[in-house]
Design an enzyme around this catalytic site. Structure first.
Site, PDB file in Angstrom:
ATOM      1  N   SER A  64       2.056  10.382  25.989  1.00  0.00           N
ATOM      2  CA  SER A  64       0.642  10.131  25.754  1.00  0.00           C
ATOM      3  C   SER A  64       0.079  11.377  25.085  1.00  0.00           C
ATOM      4  CB  SER A  64      -0.066   9.845  27.085  1.00  0.00           C
ATOM      5  OG  SER A  64      -1.369   9.372  26.831  1.00  0.00           O
ATOM      6  N   GLU A  65      -0.616  11.205  23.950  1.00  0.00           N
ATOM      7  CA  GLU A  65      -0.961  12.368  23.128  1.00  0.00           C
ATOM      8  C   GLU A  65      -1.970  13.307  23.768  1.00  0.00           C
ATOM      9  OE1 GLU A  65      -1.430   9.194  22.266  1.00  0.00           O
ATOM     10  OE2 GLU A  65      -3.269   8.900  21.090  1.00  0.00           O
ATOM     11  N   ASN A  66      -2.628  12.873  24.828  1.00  0.00           N
ATOM     12  CA  ASN A  66      -3.528  13.802  25.509  1.00  0.00           C
ATOM     13  C   ASN A  66      -2.771  14.802  26.373  1.00  0.00           C
ATOM     14  OD1 ASN A  66      -2.942  11.502  27.126  1.00  0.00           O
ATOM     15  ND2 ASN A  66      -4.605  12.037  28.506  1.00  0.00           N
TER      16      ASN A  66
END
Lengths: 233, 221
Positions: B49-51
């Site tokens: 997840s890019e966060n």
């Protein structure tokens, strides 16, 4: 080790001048320094340029906001440099009405531009955005047959960041996905103010587990409701 | 002639078959997120997840939400054992550096050159690209997951995108609720078709050049 001053949120907000370039940590509000943002809103100052992943969440139906959204609603920004405004319809409204300048930056490029500012780099070369509107007005360099955009550093006057825990020296430890842009912004701004949930004595943090070295941090602000040196969870 | 009925589930089910154990996968918001529900039990993928996390787990039980643990859509999530957290520069180093095997994302338009538009309709809707431009430019394989038609009935598969591009020549596969296409040499190659939509019907209803693969066949979940 030198101890950092622990100040109140309103004292922190008083250090931010009108029109400053303000980096704010957080991802749709997760890991944003909410107490510092509330104090900045209450200070009445404006004309800021925001550097942040996004303009957070504003739900017009329920009125719910996260992160920087109340400052968007309060029209405190002249310009925002962000990767995403899709969860804050007010940002889009102000942009379309010509009331707010919005520079959309791909998220990875935003992270690297901030990192470049903090790490003494003249810019970074990224393949992201080649052949898109993001390329417009930028230098394109070919390296070993591949095209890259030259993206320039993005320094700030003030970083308002959030960490889980600090020691009195200002070393920071973040929590889970609340880390996001916070450690990058801590390196890239002249003044760095960290809102933390807990402050422990020097020596109480494992030096191998520290995410942001103390020298990047100027002031500590303790989040609401947590006594200094409280739980050591 | 079949009557078109939107079917997101078949898209998600089909895409889930791409993955093998150990693949690092990023699923976009919305329809792509559904793909996670259909990964076969004997396949273990590592969801990014890019966060800032690897090892994305299911949604937490009610009351177990952690304000510091969300996905890129700000929904509460969990972390699987062995998962980890990192900052945004590391997250996009993973993405841009080619360490993500598959990225699955939704589109407004995708064209036969592998161009993708999904972040802006000028003057109308401008959500911003978020991490999409990096994901599409950097992932090893890019899968566009989309219903075949817009609400207006226009096909989202185009000869040439008209909206501002998210990335140029990066899309490898397109899975719609009509079939599975590969982007190859400036055309869509139809490999599999779904339900009652046979290749002739798909070609007739798509505003793009489609080649039917020699071994093209009907696929059922």
């Amino acid at each position: 080790m030198v101890e950092k001053s622990i100040i109140r949120a309103d004292e922190a907000a008083a250090m931010v001048r009108d029109g400053a370039v303000v980096h704010v940590g957080g991802f749709l509000g997760c890991g944003s320094p909410d107490m510092l943002l509330a104090a900045l809103l209450a200070s009445g100052k404006s004309n800021f340029t925001l550097v942040c992943n996004d303009t957070a969440i504003y739900d017009p139906k329920s009125g719910r906001t996260t992160g920087v959204a109340p400052l968007i609603l309060g029209r405190r920004f002249r310009k925002v440099i962000v990767s995403h405004i899709g969860t804050n319809p007010e940002t889009q409204r102000q942009m379309h009405a010509g009331e707010l300048e919005v520079e959309l930056v791909p998220q990875g490029t935003l992270a690297e531009r901030i990192r470049a500012a903090g790490f003494g780099l003249g810019g970074i070369l990224t393949p992201t955005g080649v052949g898109t509107e993001v390329e417009q007005g930028k230098q394109v360099l070919e390296v070993e047959g591949r095209r890259f955009l030259l993206e320039l550093p993005l320094p700030g006057d003030v970083a308002l960041i959030k960490a889980r825990k600090a020691d009195r020296a200002g070393n920071l430890v973040y929590s889970k996905t609340a880390r996001n842009f916070n450690p990058l912004m801590a390196t890239a701004c002249s003044l760095v103010i960290a809102e933390v949930e807990e402050i422990v004595p020097i020596g109480a943090l494992d030096p191998d587990q520290i995410h942001t070295p103390s020298i990047f941090v100027d002031y500590l602000v303790l989040s609401d409701g947590r006594p200094e040196g409280g739980s050591h969870a | 002639m079949p009557e078109y009925v939107e079917n997101k589930e078949i898209i998600a089910r089909h895409i889930a078959r791409f993955f093998r154990t150990g693949h690092v996968v990023n699923l976009g918001i919305g329809l792509p997120t559904l793909v996670g529900n259909y990964v076969p039990p004997d396949v273990t993928v590592i969801l990014q997840s890019e966060n800032g996390l690897l090892g994305l787990g299911p949604a937490p039980a009610p009351g177990e939400e952690d304000k510091d643990l969300t996905n890129a859509g700000a929904q509460p999530v969990t972390l699987l054992p062995g998962g980890c957290f990192f900052d945004s520069a590391t997250s996009f180093g993973i993405i841009r550096g080619g360490h993500v095997d598959f990225t699955v994302l939704g589109v407004l338009e995708v064209d036969q050159e592998g161009n993708l538009a999904n972040y802006k309709i000028p003057g109308k809707m401008v959500p911003g690209m978020g991490g999409a431009m990096d994901l599409v430019a950097g992932s090893r394989h890019v899968i566009a997951a989309t219903t075949h038609f817009e609400k207006s009935g226009a096909s989202k598969l185009k000869r040439r995108c008209t909206l501002p591009l998210t990335a140029m020549h990066e899309v490898d596969y397109v899975v719609t609720d009509l079939g599975f296409f590969e982007v190859k040499e400036g055309r869509f190659v139809l490999n599999e078709y779904f339900d009652a939509y046979d290749p002739a019907w798909i070609i007739e209803h798509t505003d793009a050049d489609i080649v039917v693969a020699p071994d093209c066949h009907r696929w059922e979940p």
